[in-house]
Scaffold this motif. Structure first.
Motif, PDB file in Angstrom:
ATOM      1  N   HIS A 121       0.824  -1.308   0.074  1.00 29.75           N
ATOM      2  CA  HIS A 121      -0.311   0.059   0.226  1.00 29.75           C
ATOM      3  C   HIS A 121       1.080   0.989   0.363  1.00 29.75           C
ATOM      4  N   ILE A 122       2.040   1.120   0.613  1.00 29.87           N
ATOM      5  CA  ILE A 122       2.621   2.266   0.774  1.00 29.87           C
ATOM      6  C   ILE A 122       3.789   3.176  -0.514  1.00 29.87           C
ATOM      7  N   LEU A 123       3.814   1.437  -1.291  1.00 26.45           N
ATOM      8  CA  LEU A 123       4.622   1.829  -2.214  1.00 26.45           C
ATOM      9  C   LEU A 123       3.135   2.475  -3.385  1.00 26.45           C
ATOM     10  N   LYS A 124       2.129   2.026  -3.925  1.00 24.45           N
ATOM     11  CA  LYS A 124       1.083   2.519  -3.921  1.00 24.45           C
ATOM     12  C   LYS A 124       0.745   4.036  -3.768  1.00 24.45           C
ATOM     13  N   CYS A 125       1.193   4.714  -2.601  1.00 19.10           N
ATOM     14  CA  CYS A 125       0.666   5.864  -2.370  1.00 19.10           C
ATOM     15  C   CYS A 125       2.218   6.667  -2.532  1.00 19.10           C
ATOM     16  N   ILE A 126       2.899   6.373  -2.770  1.00 22.60           N
ATOM     17  CA  ILE A 126       4.491   7.220  -3.613  1.00 22.60           C
ATOM     18  C   ILE A 126       4.284   7.415  -4.937  1.00 22.60           C
ATOM     19  N   ARG A 127       3.879   6.174  -5.893  1.00 22.16           N
ATOM     20  CA  ARG A 127       3.591   6.059  -6.526  1.00 22.16           C
ATOM     21  C   ARG A 127       2.557   7.754  -6.686  1.00 22.16           C
TER      22      ARG A 127
END
Length: 841
Positions: A377-383
């Motif tokens: 979820h964090i990786l998607k939030c960064i993008r």
């Protein structure tokens, strides 16, 4: 009172005789005379009340149930008859058992007995065997096959069971084996409609659906019953006894699935009401447990809610954690997405409430309970934060490695526009540097922003190499800072996405290895990443991560460091896999719910309960089965083998056909320039690597792989971690040809290999062949030497040992060159213009 049988010496329906069904005499006079002749009763004239019982007929002649074909539904309906009847009157004759008198008075009586005996033997030979005798004969034949076909024993036993059911008159007397109950339970859990269809066809005798539900109900797999306080965590409690010790150190994952808000009536009950409201539930919180040291995972509880507050969610989480601890599990970490209500609910574990990554355990305050945000979820939030930066999608970040003595912080700018420029440059090309980029990854919709695969197309090591290679030549916007930023996130993802023990060894990536007591480089990188985040947080700019994403990224990174140290030190684990701290298995469960509900995105709470019930049955039924006769059975399903072997009976021309269909046009060759040449060398390196793995001959590898760097090997050098191959010039040249010049097929006996060589004169070809011949000797391996023609005649040699060698020579001006084979004379086929194409004889 039942009617007595009129056959002499028969006790059917008498006081001391058997109770049987009886049949009236036929109305046909011809058939009635035959009946009277068969029963052999002197001076007997049947009345309307005269009957013959079922003991004098074979079971095949008696009909005990009737059938009816329903045209609208297409089903064959069956119903038992209140009184059995004969199937075909004109062919049914009573069978009279031979009775001898107690005493003989005269010779005429002896003659009559001998005549009756002869007639009885003739009738017996003419009659077919009874059903029971036929079934016993079939059983004996099937039992004899078990010794001959031991691997087919389960199939033969199933056939014996189905054959024995043919002699059972009443369905309630069916007694199924535990294997059949297990098979039917799994089939019914996968698809009840398919099971009912298979049972209604009449081809197999299977248990009723109510019987399957009654047997499956003993396992407490229905999530609806767990809404009651007395049945809370009942399924997990029953499943605990089947687990190993390595399955009991777990994480608790929670996530929310959106529902269709309506009440559903089915089977006499109403489902759909929320846990905390009288209205219909709009979402359901699903709690899944997952082992840190094994592959075990299971859904512990499903809670339908409507507008759940943080305090109520905190009580549910606390209740589940304490309940799992009382069962025997050891909960050490809770994982969720970056939803504010989840973080606020966990904050109530401290007084006063605060958001952190470590709380006192509700079961024992001396123990820690870690709380981490899902890295996926964090990786998607960064993008998504990068896409949302206004106005030009440029995000600012500090230098990753900075001098501690420096007072001035150097900020860098990562431009998302550089990725768009890279994709626009290579959009229509055959060979690409940034081959992972796509329009969906660069311009995602609202729903596509939740797809982690599209986020990984951006945060990919190949994009870093592409920006570093094409950036200086095309002058992309801030390409250096953009590639650096993507590289930092990619390395962090390499660390947190380790789910297997050998991933780092396979990829030759030290950061993709599991965390152990000796892997200090991984913890050092996480510590550097955490310090980088803290410096990033202090930046006074709006072009950075949002506070929620920044807090989640910082909290999770610090929590992984603490959690790994806790598992390695306090729990004495030999390794720790950061990929276990993800909710991907829970998202996969949601996908199964939607798939089993007909491919809908928003499903009802009943569909969630029914899907979870089926999945639990498929999980627990193969593990243990209880039987009154045989006791408990421990069943372990066999996993399919990981290695897939190639079919040795494959057609030799299949691979040649596939390669021939992959043609490269002249337009594709014209697009190859100095910028595309490194990508071509990279593809040639992959071809050399793939071929090199199958070769058995070290001599052949010399012509495929080299240690000398070609011009344009920069992509291989930038991407390699020590396992990539540098191709020779010959392999790169083969890829440049308009039509494929490289063909191979499996040998007819033994392993196979092939050599590729471009020569400038004919003597070098002969030297290569003679050297190859001296190395092979008289082994059984077929070696294929193929020489494509560029300027010189191409010689394609297939040496043989027992068969004639095939030598095809493509000659333009020179005559065909004959090269002798090993044992038999060679067959030489000259060509005119095109390179020779080898086809097996």
């Amino acid at each position: 009172m039942p009617t007595k049988c009129c056959v002499p010496n028969c006790r059917g329906n008498y006081k001391n005789g058997p109770q049987v069904s009886t049949f009236t005499f036929p109305k046909s006079e011809d058939l009635k005379r035959k009946w009277l002749a068969a029963i052999k009763r002197i001076d007997f004239e049947p009345s309307p009340n005269s009957r013959v019982c079922e003991l004098h007929f074979s079971q095949a002649d008696i009909e005990r149930e009737t059938t009816y074909f329903h045209e609208k539904s297409g089903r064959l309906l069956t119903a038992p008859l209140s009184h059995p009847r004969l199937k075909q009157e004109i062919h049914s004759l009573p069978k009279i058992k031979l009775k001898f008198p107690a005493a003989i008075d005269n010779l005429n009586q002896i003659e009559e007995i001998l005549h009756e005996t002869k007639q009885f033997l003739v009738d017996k030979n003419n009659d077919s065997k009874s059903v029971d005798e036929s079934i016993q004969l079939i059983n004996d034949i099937l039992l004899s096959l078990i010794n001959r076909l031991p691997e087919k024993e389960p199939t033969i036993k199933f056939l014996i069971e189905q054959v024995n059911f043919l002699s059972v008159c009443v369905k309630t007397r069916f007694r199924y084996t535990w294997e059949t109950i297990l098979f039917c339970g799994l089939l019914y859990s996968i698809s009840p409609h398919a099971y009912r269809f298979l049972r209604s066809c009449g081809h197999l005798n299977l248990p009723c659906a109510s019987t399957i539900r009654r047997v499956c109900g003993t396992y407490f797999t229905d999530p609806r019953t767990e809404q009651n306080e007395n049945c809370f965590l009942k399924y997990i409690s029953a499943k605990f006894s089947t687990l190993e010790d390595t399955d009991k150190l777990i994480t608790v994952m929670l996530d929310e699935v959106h529902l269709k808000p309506y009440m559903d009536y089915k089977g006499g009950n109403i489902v759909g009401q929320a846990y905390n409201s009288l209205d219909a539930a709009t979402s359901a919180f699903v709690f899944m447990i997952r082992s840190i040291t094994s592959n075990y995972k299971d859904v512990a509880h499903i809670l339908p809610v409507k507008t759940l507050h943080a305090q109520a969610l905190h009580e549910i989480i606390k209740k589940i954690v304490i309940g799992l601890e009382k069962i025997g599990f050891e909960v050490i970490v809770a994982v969720s997405d970056n939803n504010p209500i989840n973080k606020k609910a966990m904050s109530f574990f401290t007084e006063p409430p605060s958001i952190t990554n470590c709380y006192p355990h509700p079961m024992n305050s001396a123990r820690p309970l870690f709380f981490l945000i899902d890295p996926v979820h964090i990786l998607k939030c960064i993008r998504n934060n990068w896409l949302n930066v206004k106005p030009d999608q440029n995000i600012m970040y500090p230098n990753f490695l900075t001098d501690s003595n420096s007072t001035n912080e150097i900020f860098k700018i990562a431009s998302f526009n550089a990725l768009k420029q890279l994709h626009a440059l290579e959009y229509e090309k055959l060979l690409k540097y940034g081959y992972t980029l796509s329009l969906k990854a660069l311009f995602p919709s609202s729903l596509e922003r939740q797809n982690v695969k599209l986020a990984l197309q951006v945060f990919n090591h190949s994009v870093v190499v592409a920006l570093n290679e094409l950036g200086p030549k095309r002058q992309f916007d801030n390409f250096v800072d953009t590639s650096t930023f993507i590289g930092i996130i990619c390395k962090w993802w390499d660390v947190v996405n380790v789910k297997t023990l050998w991933k780092g060894k396979r990829l030759r990536n030290e950061l993709a290895e599991p965390i152990t007591k000796t892997s200090t480089h991984i913890l050092e990188y996480l510590q550097q990443f955490l310090e980088w985040l803290q410096r990033w947080k202090k930046m006074n700019t709006s072009a950075k991560l949002t506070p929620e994403t920044q807090c989640a990224l910082e909290t999770t990174t610090d929590g992984l460091i603490k959690l790994s140290n806790y598992c390695l030190t306090d729990k004495n684990l030999t390794f720790f896999l950061c990929g276990k701290i993800q909710t991907d298995k829970l998202e996969e469960r949601f996908g199964k719910y939607r798939q089993m509900a007909g491919g809908q995105y928003k499903i009802s709470i009943r569909q969630v309960f029914e899907s979870e019930n089926k999945l639990r049955m498929q999980s627990i039924t193969p593990l243990i089965l209880k039987s009154k006769t045989y006791g408990e059975f421990q069943i372990t399903p066999e996993d399919p083998p990981d290695e897939v072997f190639r079919d040795t009976n494959e057609d030799p021309l299949v691979s040649v056909t596939l390669i021939t269909n992959c043609l490269v046009s002249d337009d594709d060759l014209n697009d190859i320039d100095d910028n595309t040449w490194p990508v071509l060398v990279y593809v040639a390196g992959y071809a050399s690597y793939a071929i090199n793995k199958k070769l058995k001959c070290s001599y052949c590898k010399v012509f495929l792989v080299t240690d000398d760097l070609l011009s344009g090997s920069s992509v291989i050098t930038a991407s390699s971690r020590g396992g990539l191959c540098y191709p020779t010039t010959d392999v790169v040249t083969c890829l440049l040809r308009p039509q494929p010049s490289l063909h191979w097929w499996p040998a007819y006996c033994g392993p196979f290999s092939f050599c590729v060589r471009l020569c400038s004169n004919q003597s070098s070809r002969l030297d290569a062949f003679s050297s190859r011949r001296s190395r092979t000797g008289n082994d059984r391996t077929r070696h294929i030497i193929m020489v494509p023609a560029i300027a010189d005649p191409a010689i394609i040699i297939v040496p043989a040992i027992a068969d004639p060698a095939i030598i095809i020579v493509s000659a333009i001006a020179d005559p065909a060159i004959i090269i002798p084979a090993i044992a038999d004379p060679a067959i030489v086929i000259p060509a005119i213009v095109e390179p020779a194409i080898v086809e097996p004889l």
